[in-house]
Design a protein around this motif. Structure first.
Motif, PDB file in Angstrom:
ATOM      1  N   ALA A   1       3.712  -0.787   9.096  1.00 37.40           N
ATOM      2  CA  ALA A   1       3.917   0.937   8.544  1.00 37.40           C
ATOM      3  C   ALA A   1       3.195   0.420   7.967  1.00 37.40           C
ATOM      4  N   ARG A   2       2.836  -0.076   7.005  1.00 36.29           N
ATOM      5  CA  ARG A   2       1.381  -0.649   5.669  1.00 36.29           C
ATOM      6  C   ARG A   2       0.075   0.219   6.385  1.00 36.29           C
ATOM      7  N   LYS A   3      -0.500   0.281   8.203  1.00 37.03           N
ATOM      8  CA  LYS A   3      -1.636   0.565   8.667  1.00 37.03           C
ATOM      9  C   LYS A   3      -1.380   1.844   9.344  1.00 37.03           C
ATOM     10  N   GLN A   4      -0.048   2.176   9.741  1.00 37.77           N
ATOM     11  CA  GLN A   4       0.533   3.599  10.056  1.00 37.77           C
ATOM     12  C   GLN A   4       0.132   4.606   8.595  1.00 37.77           C
ATOM     13  N   ILE A   5       0.652   3.489   7.804  1.00 37.11           N
ATOM     14  CA  ILE A   5       0.633   4.495   6.006  1.00 37.11           C
ATOM     15  C   ILE A   5      -1.077   4.820   5.587  1.00 37.11           C
ATOM     16  N   ILE A   6      -1.612   4.232   5.736  1.00 35.85           N
ATOM     17  CA  ILE A   6      -2.972   4.512   5.553  1.00 35.85           C
ATOM     18  C   ILE A   6      -4.061   4.571   5.900  1.00 35.85           C
ATOM     19  N   ALA A   7      -4.201   4.292   7.663  1.00 36.07           N
ATOM     20  CA  ALA A   7      -4.460   5.346   8.989  1.00 36.07           C
ATOM     21  C   ALA A   7      -4.103   7.717   7.952  1.00 36.07           C
ATOM     22  N   ASP A   8      -3.079   7.400   8.336  1.00 34.50           N
ATOM     23  CA  ASP A   8      -2.298   8.877   8.012  1.00 34.50           C
ATOM     24  C   ASP A   8      -3.314   9.512   6.297  1.00 34.50           C
ATOM     25  N   PHE A   9      -3.145   8.751   5.446  1.00 30.45           N
ATOM     26  CA  PHE A   9      -3.529   9.130   4.188  1.00 30.45           C
ATOM     27  C   PHE A   9      -4.858   9.248   4.420  1.00 30.45           C
ATOM     28  N   GLU A  10      -5.848   8.362   4.887  1.00 33.59           N
ATOM     29  CA  GLU A  10      -7.087   8.891   5.094  1.00 33.59           C
ATOM     30  C   GLU A  10      -7.403   9.214   6.436  1.00 33.59           C
ATOM     31  N   ALA A  11      -6.632  10.262   7.423  1.00 35.25           N
ATOM     32  CA  ALA A  11      -6.653  11.368   7.977  1.00 35.25           C
ATOM     33  C   ALA A  11      -6.571  12.531   7.624  1.00 35.25           C
ATOM     34  N   ALA A  12      -5.899  12.450   6.258  1.00 37.56           N
ATOM     35  CA  ALA A  12      -5.454  13.687   5.172  1.00 37.56           C
ATOM     36  C   ALA A  12      -6.697  13.252   4.233  1.00 37.56           C
ATOM     37  N   ASP A  13      -6.898  12.788   4.072  1.00 36.79           N
ATOM     38  CA  ASP A  13      -8.696  12.589   3.246  1.00 36.79           C
ATOM     39  C   ASP A  13      -7.800  12.741   1.821  1.00 36.79           C
ATOM     40  N   LEU A  14      -6.491  11.602   1.919  1.00 34.23           N
ATOM     41  CA  LEU A  14      -5.927  10.968   0.599  1.00 34.23           C
ATOM     42  C   LEU A  14      -6.258   9.908   0.047  1.00 34.23           C
ATOM     43  N   LEU A  15      -7.053   9.345   1.187  1.00 32.60           N
ATOM     44  CA  LEU A  15      -7.596   7.617   0.411  1.00 32.60           C
ATOM     45  C   LEU A  15      -8.621   7.664   0.039  1.00 32.60           C
ATOM     46  N   GLU A  16      -8.530   7.116  -1.233  1.00 31.92           N
ATOM     47  CA  GLU A  16      -9.792   6.863  -2.824  1.00 31.92           C
ATOM     48  C   GLU A  16     -10.557   5.697  -2.235  1.00 31.92           C
ATOM     49  N   LYS A  17     -10.157   4.434  -2.064  1.00 31.64           N
ATOM     50  CA  LYS A  17     -11.423   3.452  -1.532  1.00 31.64           C
ATOM     51  C   LYS A  17     -10.002   2.490  -1.566  1.00 31.64           C
ATOM     52  N   ILE A  18     -10.601   1.145  -0.579  1.00 33.87           N
ATOM     53  CA  ILE A  18     -10.042   0.322  -0.155  1.00 33.87           C
ATOM     54  C   ILE A  18     -11.267  -1.114  -0.976  1.00 33.87           C
ATOM     55  N   GLU A  19      -9.950  -1.405  -2.029  1.00 32.21           N
ATOM     56  CA  GLU A  19     -11.320  -2.781  -2.825  1.00 32.21           C
ATOM     57  C   GLU A  19     -10.261  -3.806  -2.153  1.00 32.21           C
ATOM     58  N   PRO A  20     -11.173  -5.079  -2.074  1.00 37.79           N
ATOM     59  CA  PRO A  20     -10.530  -6.617  -1.682  1.00 37.79           C
ATOM     60  C   PRO A  20     -10.003  -6.958  -3.098  1.00 37.79           C
ATOM     61  N   HIS A  21      -8.860  -7.454  -3.318  1.00 40.23           N
ATOM     62  CA  HIS A  21      -7.987  -8.150  -4.222  1.00 40.23           C
ATOM     63  C   HIS A  21      -7.787  -9.421  -3.394  1.00 40.23           C
ATOM     64  N   THR A  22      -6.991 -10.095  -5.336  1.00 39.35           N
ATOM     65  CA  THR A  22      -6.841 -11.806  -5.311  1.00 39.35           C
ATOM     66  C   THR A  22      -5.067 -11.381  -6.165  1.00 39.35           C
ATOM     67  N   LEU A  23      -4.211 -11.331  -5.276  1.00 43.88           N
ATOM     68  CA  LEU A  23      -3.296 -11.377  -5.804  1.00 43.88           C
ATOM     69  C   LEU A  23      -1.860 -12.644  -5.586  1.00 43.88           C
ATOM     70  N   LYS A  24      -1.406 -12.387  -6.872  1.00 45.21           N
ATOM     71  CA  LYS A  24       0.395 -13.640  -5.789  1.00 45.21           C
ATOM     72  C   LYS A  24       1.235 -12.703  -5.531  1.00 45.21           C
ATOM     73  N   VAL A  25       1.184 -13.860  -3.712  1.00 51.85           N
ATOM     74  CA  VAL A  25       1.858 -12.935  -3.021  1.00 51.85           C
ATOM     75  C   VAL A  25       3.328 -14.654  -3.180  1.00 51.85           C
ATOM     76  N   PRO A  26       4.469 -13.354  -3.420  1.00 51.26           N
ATOM     77  CA  PRO A  26       5.707 -13.911  -3.314  1.00 51.26           C
ATOM     78  C   PRO A  26       6.322 -15.058  -2.166  1.00 51.26           C
ATOM     79  N   ARG A  27       6.559 -16.137  -1.589  1.00 48.58           N
ATOM     80  CA  ARG A  27       7.191 -16.558  -0.672  1.00 48.58           C
ATOM     81  C   ARG A  27       8.440 -16.992  -0.560  1.00 48.58           C
TER      82      ARG A  27
END
Length: 921
Positions: free
Chosen positions: A314-340
């Protein structure tokens, strides 16, 4: 005694004897002293943290047992809901079946079968560590008595409106399909992305930019938040956003939680999928829209296009749809804490679901007061601040888990959803006078494992029955545990114990540090730096260690990295050190610090310590062979050395008592090490020889030295026993009969007490003078490269009358220990010949060098050594001046190189001093 110390040949036999004879159960009529073992998981195996804490607990128990206290160390294991269910489910999967195929009752039977066959691994390993809990009282959190206590507590709290069922946000494991506690969530830094998304204003006047690491959750957004004082957005507060990809409008709200200086200053709010957003949603009465199914697929609350997609698809599809609608400003590499999830490594989701909760605040106040008024004391005391901080901000406790293994919640529902809580369906029907045609269905959830663990201090003693043990051993004397579970377990035990018994569960809480590897890194399988205490006891080959560290590892790159690091650190595997050496190491490392770096060299050093003690025992036995000791001190003529070691023993006994009572195991270990190695083994055994080997010594003098050798060693063994139980038992069995002791075990002997009559400060000062003199002469030997076997002429100069008297009285000691050919005293007016010298207080020791060394040859040797060390220093200087090396090498490696440089510099400076001394001859 065998010629060499072989721990494996003595440990198992002694332990079996202790357990068989019932030495671990409370004895006598002394003061009750009890410790509740933090119950390890029934699925678990002994790890370094267990080994460390269990050693400290056992040391306390053995100490108090020998003090004559009625000691109870209450053992048991935790049913470990998630971990145990996973183990059995994996077994079923290997048989191509599942718990659902079996059904709940059959699955529970299967778990009990596994528990009986394989659930005792850790308790057997505890026996290998020499721990002495009362195994006859071993409990299990799912046994009948504890289950009764759990049920009663739940029902009583529910009837007092302190337990309720509600819909709130929890940590959710989408693989295990259950809520899990914070402690079961491991958050570590990973590389990810930060997506900057444009959210159009509803009036068409522009857009706001929000940033997120979880774009799939935007489907559940119910607001965008800005800081109320952010001038950029003040005019927009109260307006609406048209949420992309949906047909919903959401408000722009103001909340001072927002950091206006971070990112764009705009934050998307998803109350059903983020803990911070949930709190903001509560404050602003926002809608809570859950867009995930329990297994982390998009549910029917989202637009149809995304329904059924797995969350990352779903994440991939949503990003693709934002890009298609010209609503994706930018994507940055980011270090984050992932809860596992700790158990399955699945990424955990904050998830809105119905769960059972305990109202924590009403229970927290008495528990906080118990620490503030001194009924409970934290050691070190600073941990009480951590405790207060959490208790003052305590949240309600989610106690339900969507599992089959555990204490099933005693709640039933009728067809309308009305809840009934009671001991059984029959009891509920009778209490509520329910007609037979009303169908009741029991809640399928079980209780959080921490719920039953919270009752451990009193449920294990027989509560709710008012037993003798409950009266005698509650509150227990001390809880030994790690700082990481102050919130999850310590606080909850205090709350529950006060609520249901009116007593605190323990008087003191001793918080231990965390065992890390030799470089200070946390031990973990993924880092390949874990150690198994049993491997340190028995030894393990390199092949065996590699298999353990890489077993089940799927990533070839990680496996290769771990193999390389292991081969570098343990090229020949790990040798067998024995239990006592490991236990003494744990005690010596138990400082008040938060982190403890575990270095195998320390264990090796304490294995040598055990060897030293063993050899001392053999020396004593050889010297007393075929002799009957005179045990009446009034008939003995004690030497200066005898009086000194007996006095130093009293100081050591006093220090050990003091440090045990302050939980400074490290300082107690240090005191025992110093006395054993330096004073008894190194000095006193040598000081005993001039008397034992002197044909002119009287029988009363020889018997006094033999008596001192034996009696001091016997007391030393009792002092050491709580830390090193096996070697002390073995030597004591041979030594004690010489003193007429007939006890079966050192365990049943009293712990030594100070005898003030034996404190002899004058003897201590005189022996210190002898030691300083001998060390001075030995230092000259070493510096001048003189053979230790060559008898030397010695001149004493510039001392006072006290020095001269000591010299006259102790010539026999000095001659024997320093191997002297002659002793001469010079007045201050007389000048000594050319010699090497060493000061002892105001006195100076001179050894004339004429005929002892070839000055030119010695200078040549020293000059050659000087050139060698100069090269080493130049190499270090060049390496540590290289900025590339300093910036790229790990900090720990650079620090080690600096240490080596400092060591070489010290040796170099010492060598220059030696050269100057030889030149001056």
């Amino acid at each position: 005694m065998d010629k060499t110390y072989q721990p494996d040949s003595i440990e198992k036999n002694h332990y079996q004897s202790w357990e068989k004879k019932g030495y671990f159960s409370p004895q006598g009529n002394g003061t009750p002293y009890s410790i509740m073992l933090p119950p390890p998981n029934v699925t678990g195996t002994l790890h370094m943290g267990h080994g460390f804490q269990h050693t400290l607990m056992d040391t306390l128990i053995r100490y108090h047992r020998m003090q004559g206290d009625q000691t109870l160390w209450q053992p048991g294991t935790d049913h470990a809901g998630i971990a145990t269910q996973m183990v059995v489910e994996r077994q079923l999967a290997a048989e191509n079946t599942s718990r659902h195929d079996l059904g709940r009752d059959a699955f529970i039977d299967k778990v009990w079968q596994w528990k009986e066959q394989s659930g005792g691994t850790i308790t057997q390993q505890m026996r290998r560590m020499g721990t002495s809990p009362d195994w006859s009282r071993e409990r299990f959190t799912m046994d009948e008595g504890l289950s009764e206590a759990v049920q009663k507590v739940f029902i009583d709290l529910y009837n007092e409106n302190l337990i309720y069922r509600g819909k709130r946000l929890v940590n959710w494991d989408p693989a295990l399909l259950t809520a899990i506690s914070d402690l079961e969530v491991i958050s570590e830094e990973e590389q990810g992305s930060l997506w900057h998304l444009r959210y159009p204003l509803s009036d068409g006047s522009g857009h706001l930019i929000v940033a997120t690491t979880r774009p799939e959750t935007m489907l559940g957004d119910t607001a965008v938040a800005v800081h109320p004082e952010d001038e950029r957005y003040k005019p927009l507060i109260g307006k609406a956003i048209k949420l992309p990809l949906t047909d919903r409008e959401i408000p722009i709200i103001a909340d001072d939680y927002v950091d206006k200086d971070f990112g764009t200053g705009c934050v998307k709010i998803t109350p059903a999928h983020d803990f911070n957003d949930y709190e903001m949603g509560q404050r602003h009465q926002l809608d809570m829209i859950n867009v995930l199914t329990p297994d982390a697929h998009i549910n029917d609350n989202a637009p149809e296009k995304y329904q059924g997609l797995e969350r990352f698809a779903a994440r991939k599809q949503i990003i693709a749809d934002f890009e298609a609608a010209d609503l994706l400003e930018k994507i940055e590499p980011h270090t984050l804490k992932v809860p596992r999830s700790e158990r399955g490594n699945t990424i955990v989701e904050p998830y809105l679901t119905d769960q059972w909760y305990v109202k924590a605040a009403p229970l927290a106040k008495p528990a906080t007061d118990a620490v503030k008024n001194g009924e409970i004391r934290f050691v070190p005391e600073n941990w009480s601040k951590t405790y207060y901080q959490w208790m003052d901000n305590i949240q309600d406790w989610c106690i339900s888990r969507q599992l089959w293994w555990g204490h099933r919640i005693p709640a039933w529902y009728d067809e309308s959803g009305k809840v009934y809580v009671g001991e059984s369906e029959e009891a509920i029907r009778e209490t509520h006078k329910l007609a037979e045609n009303i169908t009741l269905t029991q809640d399928t959830d079980v209780l959080d494992t921490w719920f039953s663990s919270a009752l451990w201090p009193f449920s294990t003693l027989g509560w709710p029955e008012q037993t003798i043990e409950l009266e005698k051993f509650l509150p227990s004397s001390v809880l030994v545990t790690g700082f990481d579970i102050i919130f999850f377990w310590v606080a909850r035990m205090i709350m529950m114990s006060l609520k249901f018994t009116g007593k605190v569960p323990f008087k003191e809480v001793y918080i231990t540090g965390l065992i890390r590897d030799h470089e200070g890194q946390k031990m973990s399988k993924s880092k390949g730096n874990t150690l198994d205490p049993i491997d340190l006891i028995d030894g393990i080959s390199l092949e065996g260690l590699l298999e353990k560290r890489t077993h089940g590892m799927m990533l070839p790159k990680l496996k290769s990295k771990i193999e390389k690091a292991t081969k570098k650190q343990f090229p020949e595997g790990i040798p067998a050190f024995g239990t006592d050496a490991l236990r003494f190491t744990f005690c010596a490392l138990a400082t008040n610090g938060r982190d403890i770096n575990f270095d195998l060299k320390r264990v090796e050093g304490y294995r040598n310590f055990c060897n030293k003690l063993w050899n001392a025992g053999r020396y004593v036995l050889m010297n007393t062979e075929n002799q009957t000791l005179e045990l009446d001190p009034s008939k003995l003529e004690f030497s200066l050395a005898d009086r000194w070691i007996r006095s130093r023993l009293q100081e050591t006994i006093s220090e050990v008592h003091k440090q045990f009572n302050q939980y400074r195991f490290d300082l107690a270990a240090q005191a025992l090490y110093e006395f054993t190695w330096n004073e008894y083994c190194d000095w006193y055994l040598e000081l005993s020889k001039p008397v034992l080997w002197d044909d002119n010594a009287t029988l009363a003098q020889k018997q006094a030295t033999l008596y001192t050798l034996v009696s001091v060693l016997e007391q030393l063994l009792r002092l050491l026993h709580p830390m090193t139980p096996f070697i002390t038992e073995e030597i004591w069995q041979s030594v004690a009969p010489l003193l007429g002791k007939t006890g079966d075990s050192i365990m049943t002997e009293p712990f030594p007490q100070v005898d003030e009559a034996m404190v002899d400060h004058q003897a201590e000062q005189d022996i210190e003078w002898i030691k300083a003199t001998v060390i001075g002469i030995r230092t000259i030997r070493a510096e001048m490269n003189l053979s230790p076997n060559k008898a030397l002429p010695v001149i004493f100069h510039q001392g006072n009358r006290e020095d001269q008297c000591r010299l006259e009285e102790n010539q026999a000691y000095l001659t024997a220990l320093a191997k002297l050919a002659s002793i001469q005293w010079l007045d201050k007016s007389q000048e000594p010949p050319a010699s090497a010298a060493a000061p002892v207080g105001n006195m100076v020791i001179h050894i004339p060098m004429a005929g002892l060394i070839d000055k030119e040859a010695e200078l040549a040797r020293l000059t050659k050594e000087e050139a060698k060390l100069q090269k080493e220093l130049e190499r270090f200087s060049k390496k540590l001046a290289n900025e590339n090396y300093i910036n790229k090498a790990p900090a720990a490696v650079v620090a080690k190189e600096r240490e080596k440089e400092a060591e070489v510099k010290q040796r170099f400076d010492h060598l220059i001093t030696q050269i100057d001394k030889v030149k001056a001859l």
